[in-house]
Design a protein around this motif. Structure first.
Motif, PDB file in Angstrom:
ATOM      1  N   SER A 241     -35.685 -16.531 -40.540  1.00 19.77           N
ATOM      2  CA  SER A 241     -37.066 -16.690 -39.876  1.00 19.77           C
ATOM      3  C   SER A 241     -37.007 -17.925 -38.904  1.00 19.77           C
ATOM      4  N   VAL A 242     -36.488 -18.993 -39.503  1.00 15.95           N
ATOM      5  CA  VAL A 242     -36.646 -20.141 -38.809  1.00 15.95           C
ATOM      6  C   VAL A 242     -35.769 -20.140 -37.689  1.00 15.95           C
ATOM      7  N   LEU A 243     -34.491 -19.515 -37.647  1.00 12.96           N
ATOM      8  CA  LEU A 243     -33.662 -19.310 -36.674  1.00 12.96           C
ATOM      9  C   LEU A 243     -34.169 -18.500 -35.398  1.00 12.96           C
ATOM     10  N   SER A 244     -34.897 -17.496 -35.996  1.00  8.59           N
ATOM     11  CA  SER A 244     -35.792 -16.617 -34.868  1.00  8.59           C
ATOM     12  C   SER A 244     -36.851 -17.390 -34.045  1.00  8.59           C
ATOM     13  N   ASP A 245     -37.538 -18.231 -34.711  1.00  6.66           N
ATOM     14  CA  ASP A 245     -38.507 -19.111 -33.955  1.00  6.66           C
ATOM     15  C   ASP A 245     -37.740 -20.184 -33.165  1.00  6.66           C
ATOM     16  N   ILE A 246     -36.747 -20.675 -33.739  1.00  2.59           N
ATOM     17  CA  ILE A 246     -35.923 -21.506 -32.741  1.00  2.59           C
ATOM     18  C   ILE A 246     -35.684 -20.718 -31.446  1.00  2.59           C
ATOM     19  N   VAL A 247     -34.946 -19.786 -31.686  1.00  3.27           N
ATOM     20  CA  VAL A 247     -34.574 -18.872 -30.491  1.00  3.27           C
ATOM     21  C   VAL A 247     -35.766 -18.383 -29.722  1.00  3.27           C
ATOM     22  N   ALA A 248     -37.016 -18.262 -30.316  1.00  2.00           N
ATOM     23  CA  ALA A 248     -38.165 -18.011 -29.270  1.00  2.00           C
ATOM     24  C   ALA A 248     -38.586 -19.077 -28.438  1.00  2.00           C
TER      25      ALA A 248
ATOM     26  N   VAL B 266     -32.873 -11.192 -25.191  1.00  2.00           N
ATOM     27  CA  VAL B 266     -33.568 -12.111 -26.214  1.00  2.00           C
ATOM     28  C   VAL B 266     -34.126 -11.095 -27.334  1.00  2.00           C
ATOM     29  N   VAL B 267     -34.640 -10.193 -27.063  1.00  2.00           N
ATOM     30  CA  VAL B 267     -35.494  -9.371 -28.099  1.00  2.00           C
ATOM     31  C   VAL B 267     -34.383  -8.486 -29.065  1.00  2.00           C
ATOM     32  N   LEU B 268     -33.346  -8.118 -28.228  1.00  2.00           N
ATOM     33  CA  LEU B 268     -32.362  -7.577 -29.271  1.00  2.00           C
ATOM     34  C   LEU B 268     -31.739  -8.538 -30.197  1.00  2.00           C
ATOM     35  N   PHE B 269     -31.454  -9.721 -29.857  1.00  2.00           N
ATOM     36  CA  PHE B 269     -30.907 -10.701 -30.875  1.00  2.00           C
ATOM     37  C   PHE B 269     -31.967 -11.137 -31.847  1.00  2.00           C
ATOM     38  N   GLN B 270     -33.444 -11.177 -31.312  1.00  3.00           N
ATOM     39  CA  GLN B 270     -34.319 -11.428 -32.633  1.00  3.00           C
ATOM     40  C   GLN B 270     -34.756 -10.327 -33.295  1.00  3.00           C
ATOM     41  N   GLY B 271     -34.267  -9.143 -32.456  1.00  2.00           N
ATOM     42  CA  GLY B 271     -34.549  -7.769 -33.509  1.00  2.00           C
ATOM     43  C   GLY B 271     -33.386  -7.592 -34.633  1.00  2.00           C
ATOM     44  N   VAL B 272     -32.139  -8.157 -34.310  1.00  2.00           N
ATOM     45  CA  VAL B 272     -31.273  -8.335 -35.380  1.00  2.00           C
ATOM     46  C   VAL B 272     -31.333  -9.197 -36.643  1.00  2.00           C
ATOM     47  N   ILE B 273     -32.154 -10.103 -36.177  1.00  2.00           N
ATOM     48  CA  ILE B 273     -32.343 -11.219 -37.200  1.00  2.00           C
ATOM     49  C   ILE B 273     -33.503 -10.589 -37.975  1.00  2.00           C
ATOM     50  N   HIS B 274     -34.533  -9.815 -37.299  1.00  2.00           N
ATOM     51  CA  HIS B 274     -35.704  -9.356 -38.236  1.00  2.00           C
ATOM     52  C   HIS B 274     -35.097  -8.306 -38.844  1.00  2.00           C
ATOM     53  N   LEU B 275     -34.327  -7.309 -38.494  1.00  2.00           N
ATOM     54  CA  LEU B 275     -33.829  -6.356 -39.445  1.00  2.00           C
ATOM     55  C   LEU B 275     -33.066  -6.735 -40.532  1.00  2.00           C
ATOM     56  N   SER B 276     -32.411  -8.056 -40.539  1.00  2.00           N
ATOM     57  CA  SER B 276     -31.475  -8.428 -41.443  1.00  2.00           C
ATOM     58  C   SER B 276     -32.666  -9.062 -42.647  1.00  2.00           C
ATOM     59  N   VAL B 277     -33.743  -9.786 -42.058  1.00  2.00           N
ATOM     60  CA  VAL B 277     -34.824 -10.185 -42.957  1.00  2.00           C
ATOM     61  C   VAL B 277     -35.306  -9.121 -43.586  1.00  2.00           C
TER      62      VAL B 277
ATOM     63  N   TYR C 269     -43.071  -5.885 -43.369  1.00  3.47           N
ATOM     64  CA  TYR C 269     -43.834  -6.582 -42.394  1.00  3.47           C
ATOM     65  C   TYR C 269     -43.231  -6.204 -41.002  1.00  3.47           C
ATOM     66  N   SER C 270     -43.881  -6.491 -40.077  1.00  3.35           N
ATOM     67  CA  SER C 270     -43.641  -6.255 -38.755  1.00  3.35           C
ATOM     68  C   SER C 270     -44.171  -7.248 -37.718  1.00  3.35           C
ATOM     69  N   CYS C 271     -43.577  -8.276 -37.149  1.00  9.06           N
ATOM     70  CA  CYS C 271     -44.299  -8.960 -36.313  1.00  9.06           C
ATOM     71  C   CYS C 271     -44.937  -8.202 -34.845  1.00  9.06           C
TER      72      CYS C 271
ATOM     73  N   ILE D 107     -43.595  -5.824 -23.116  1.00  6.72           N
ATOM     74  CA  ILE D 107     -42.995  -5.069 -24.353  1.00  6.72           C
ATOM     75  C   ILE D 107     -42.833  -6.455 -25.309  1.00  6.72           C
ATOM     76  N   TYR D 108     -43.388  -6.246 -26.516  1.00  8.81           N
ATOM     77  CA  TYR D 108     -43.410  -7.198 -27.478  1.00  8.81           C
ATOM     78  C   TYR D 108     -43.975  -8.498 -27.212  1.00  8.81           C
TER      79      TYR D 108
END
Length: 579
Positions: free
Chosen positions: A384-391, A475-486, A547-549, A568-569
């Motif tokens: 989750s921290v990695l996703s926020d850093i990417v954002a 960027v959304v695809l990379f964050q989506g992979v992280i969110h799917l893992s979480v 959950y889903s952001c 989108i998103y």
């Protein structure tokens, strides 16, 4: 009429005595739960069964007699048959088995003294079927689909479900067996050898103070979250968009569920608690492995030294891309003035972003060092921290996408509105429909000029929108992979899958029968075996809600948004306004 007798296979070699069980209401079936050994006092048997009925809420009764005579017990059969006058029943089962034979002989005595065996000889439709079952497996298994026993339902439970419920609810009956000192000796599944573990008992005792400590930490967390400053609109908006804050709130809800002092009332509540607890332990273990790898061989410093050059390289690539768009990309003839304005505007944003990155470069290593410690709370926190850093690192790309999408969307809606003007129509805002309308010559002239201007500026805007939309999708695809893992770590039912692999009988989808014995002069004997639940059904039934952001859009809705220029998103969702 077919009389079905569910008989535990652990009682096949039990000593002579009384059969304790239950008649299934609404069915001609009986479930044998235990055998009370001879000698016994009938008054103590009645008292013991009445105490069990108050504990289990199951109508336990003496079903009949079980005779397996040994040397010196020649008159045991006649003695057990006479007990039907002491334990009056509508039907009295008289089961007997000879040593060396697998089959049982059965006689059913009615209130009037007639035997079911006599009627069976006259009427071939009357039969007796013995169904042998593994008492321990049936007691521990849960038949699916799961039905809550405490809630009343209009659908009557099946005969098989009633059998499973009877065995499961009669656990207090199994606390006393033939090895205990007392007036009564019983045979059931515990008679084969009690299962006990000193380690398990010690863990149970040690879990009490641990749960109290974790509950105190959870109350402290809720007290910190109750501060008024955390409920301000800007803070709530930012916390709802940061994956770390969302994950922490999600885990706090999990802790509240797992460490609740209330005992799980149903099977689904117990499985949900167990799945959450096991996923939390696995999450912590993976996070500690990540920390052990991250803080070894000075990898934090290497990562910090690599981050700034990578940011410079990305900025340089974006700058070259903008310079290519400001020229004649792919030989296309663009609007020169609009092309230069958009290109310089985006180049200025890249310059600001690179200046910000170089300003933060002395502190990046320390920031990464402290951020890496979040993995001790679990791998999901680190992701989750990695996703926020990417954002945060791709915030300029998000800004480019928003600017291009807004310009493109404005021109698309402007062209569609002017196209309706040419056809003599307009959009009725109040009725939310297209109505006919008459325009004068000046309105048509102004509409023609605006339509021409927007149409010739559309290719330039569309090209910028297309390029930055592709970058945003990466960027959304990379964050989506992280969110799917979480989500996978949070929702995967590890406990249920482990039970399905190690003890498949615990999750039962149904049963199957096979012929065990079919000897002449004895009833049919069947063996009931449990069919385990399929793996896909386990995932579907016990998967924890996630959950889903972001909102979940279909592919058609996503393509429509991309075509018309809707975001989108987005970070801020569109709200419906009502008068």
């Amino acid at each position: 009429m077919v009389l079905k007798i569910f008989f535990p296979k652990c009682c096949n070699t039990a000593d002579s005595g009384l059969l304790v069980g239950r008649w299934i209401p609404g069915h001609t079936s009986a479930v044998v739960l235990a055998v009370v050994h001879y000698p016994f006092i009938p008054g103590q048997v009645k008292k013991y069964l009445s105490e069990l009925q108050s504990q289990t809420q199951v109508e336990l009764t003496v079903l009949g007699s079980w005779s397996m005579p040994k040397e010196g017990q020649e008159g045991m059969d006649s003695f057990l048959k006479d007990l039907s006058t002491i334990f009056p029943q509508k039907c009295w089962l008289q089961l007997s088995r000879e040593i060396g034979k697998r089959g049982f002989t059965c006689q059913v005595a009615q209130n009037n003294g007639r035997l079911h065996q006599d009627r069976e000889q006259k009427n071939g439709d009357d039969k007796i079927i013995f169904i042998h079952y593994d008492q321990r497996k049936v007691m521990l298994s849960q038949l699916h689909p799961v039905q809550d026993v405490s809630q009343k339902s209009d659908v009557e439970p099946s005969e098989l479900r009633l059998v499973f419920q009877t065995v499961a609810q009669s656990q207090p009956l199994f606390f006393l067996d033939k090895y205990d000192e007392g007036p009564l000796k019983l045979s059931h599944w515990q008679s084969e050898g009690r299962e006990a573990s000193i380690i398990a008992e010690l863990l149970k005792q040690a879990s009490v103070p641990l749960c109290i400590f974790l509950t105190w930490l959870l109350s402290l967390w809720h007290w910190l979250c109750s501060f008024r400053i955390l409920h301000l609109s800007p803070v709530l908006f930012i916390s709802s968009k940061l994956s770390t804050c969302v994950q922490s709130g999600y885990r706090a809800g999990h802790f509240k569920t797992v460490f609740s002092p209330k005992k799980a009332a149903t099977h689904m509540e117990f499985m949900r608690k167990a799945n959450i607890f096991v996923s939390f332990l696995v999450d912590i273990a993976l996070g500690l492995l990540l920390i052990s790898w991250l803080y070894r061989e000075n990898r934090i410093s290497k990562l910090a030294d690599t981050l700034v050059p990578v940011a410079d390289r990305v900025a340089k690539e974006l700058q070259e891309l903008l310079e290519w768009l400001m020229g004649a990309p792919a030989g296309l003839k663009m609007n020169r003035a609009l092309d230069q304005v958009l290109g310089r505007f985006f180049l200025y944003h890249i310059h600001l972003w690179i200046s910000y990155i170089h300003l933060m470069s002395p502190f990046i290593e320390r920031i990464l060092w402290y951020v890496g410690l979040s993995a001790c709370l679990g791998l999901t926190f680190a992701l989750s921290v990695l996703s926020d850093i990417v954002a945060l690192l791709t915030f300029h790309i998000y800004c480019f996408y928003v600017y291009g999408a807004r310009l493109y969307c404005l021109k698309i809606y402007g062209l569609s509105s002017l196209w309706r003007l040419f056809r003599g129509k307009k959009w009725n805002v109040l009725r939310q429909r297209v109505d006919s309308c008459s325009y004068d010559l000046d309105q048509l002239f102004i509409g023609t000029l605006l339509f021409t201007i927007l149409l010739f500026l559309l290719p330039t805007t569309a090209l910028y929108y297309l390029v930055f939309t592709l970058l945003r999708l990466v960027v959304v695809l990379f964050q989506g992979v992280i969110h799917l893992s979480v989500d996978f770590i949070n929702s995967f039912p590890l406990f249920a899958i482990g039970i399905r692999i190690c003890r498949p009988y615990r999750l039962a989808e149904g049963v199957k029968f096979k012929v065990l014995c079919e000897e002449p002069g004895t009833p049919l004997h069947l063996m009931m075996e449990i069919n385990p639940l399929k793996g896909s059904s386990v995932l579907q039934c016990y998967r924890t809600p996630t959950y889903s952001c972001y909102p979940k859009d279909s592919w058609a809705a996503l393509c429509k948004k991309l075509f018309v220029g809707e975001l989108i998103y987005p970070w801020k969702q569109k709200t419906d306004k009502t008068d």
